[in-house]
Design an enzyme around this catalytic site. Sequence first.
Site, short mmCIF file in Angstrom:
data_model
loop_
_atom_site.label_atom_id
_atom_site.label_comp_id
_atom_site.label_asym_id
_atom_site.label_seq_id
_atom_site.Cartn_x
_atom_site.Cartn_y
_atom_site.Cartn_z
CG HIS A 208 -1.93 1.02 1.34
ND1 HIS A 208 -1.71 2.20 2.02
CD2 HIS A 208 -3.20 1.10 0.87
CE1 HIS A 208 -2.79 2.94 1.97
NE2 HIS A 208 -3.72 2.30 1.28
CG ASN A 313 -11.85 3.41 1.54
OD1 ASN A 313 -11.83 4.61 1.29
ND2 ASN A 313 -10.85 2.61 1.27
CB SER A 391 -5.70 4.69 0.51
OG SER A 391 -5.69 4.28 1.84
#
Length: 452
Positions: A208, A313, A391
């Site tokens: 990530h 989210n 993100s």
Amino acid sequence: MAADRVSISGLSNNEPVDGFIVRYRDGSASKLDLATQQRSLDQAASTAFGRAQALTLKHQRTLGIGAELVQADRPLDRTEAETLMRQIATNPDVEFVEPNIRLYATLTPNDTFYNLQYGFQNGVGGSNANLAWDTGFRGAGKIVAVLDTGYRPHVDLNANIINGYDFISSTFYSNDGNGRDSSALDPGDWSTAGQCYAGSPASNSSWHGTHVAGTVAAVTGNAAGVAGMAFNAKVLAVRVLGRCGGTLADIADAITWSSGGAVAGVPAVGANKAQVINMSLGGGGACTAASAMNVAINGAIGRGTTVVVAAGNSNANVSGFTPASCPGPGGLVTNGLIVVGATDSAARKASFSNYGARVDVSAPGVSIASTLNAGTTVPGADNYVYYSGTSMSSPHVAGLVALMHSKPSVDRTPAQAETIIKANIKPFGAVPVPGPLGTGIINAQTTLNATP
């Protein structure tokens, strides 16, 4: 009242707690003397659980914000953790106590990479970054700290990465065989079923932090791969998320360090102090003014570092999430803490994006192509992948702040940078429902033109 000094909003029915962040009043006996502090903790554990469920509490370390990390010798469920915190708070020296909650990367994996980066273009849902780059201000001399899973060496990132620090203190969660160390390399954050908590699913490594870093400052103009928003800036890679996420205590220390503050046992960041911090991460629970996360953010902003965070989210109001609900300095609407929602290529609210009055602005966050690694557990080859999530939106904004600061005038204060960004936006393709989702979608071109 003792109850006012306890935060229980971050407690979860699914995840046990074995650590607590306790802030003692300046000048109090518990603050000045570890032995007095330990006696108070021993008494709290004894009163809460007695001999039948004996519990030992141990002072682990002092955080960069001055609060204490206290560790229990066994995991506690929601009810046990609340009982213990309320007992700890009966000590009049205690200013605030909260669980050392875990936070997670806020992404939704999507398709593999092809060749499209609408987020940087001047289409209806883009940020107009391509037009902003024509001004010649592309982030040179500025540093964006990415507090995330760390980074993988990547042909499209290597020239713009600064190895920061690994703040993960637990050897279990770090996945690299040790605790805190000077390498922010990402060994992978995969986990097996049930490893993170009872019933947790198995998951592959996300890489990530490498994806987020690419959105901020991937090498651009090299006839390969992807572009980055502030491609002449540098990314300070700071590792705070590992297997099963990362703890509030570790993230708070990383915020302090990246912005030039002191953290015991960690070498000073020095000349690599970040002008911007990006946190594409989040967890459940409201963030109050007294929370360790908010105190750390306030400290960073006070040292001149703008803080940009993902809204989350869950298609829910950000009021129930950390750090997106943190009030920032003074709880002001504009104070240098920028909370970012997600939109798609049609300039519409992403179906997953959190919303609410604390969201400041939105940015592209659906099918965002960036740098990644092909390994499913341990590292593999370089590759490029589409991810979706707030993100992915947040680093668009963090990169934009770096573009603003690369103009020749004195850097704007964090609050000034936020004000300019929120005033220079593109309209939504439709009114966000549910909403609100900030003042609009970032417009890098007009924002840069409006920056002195």
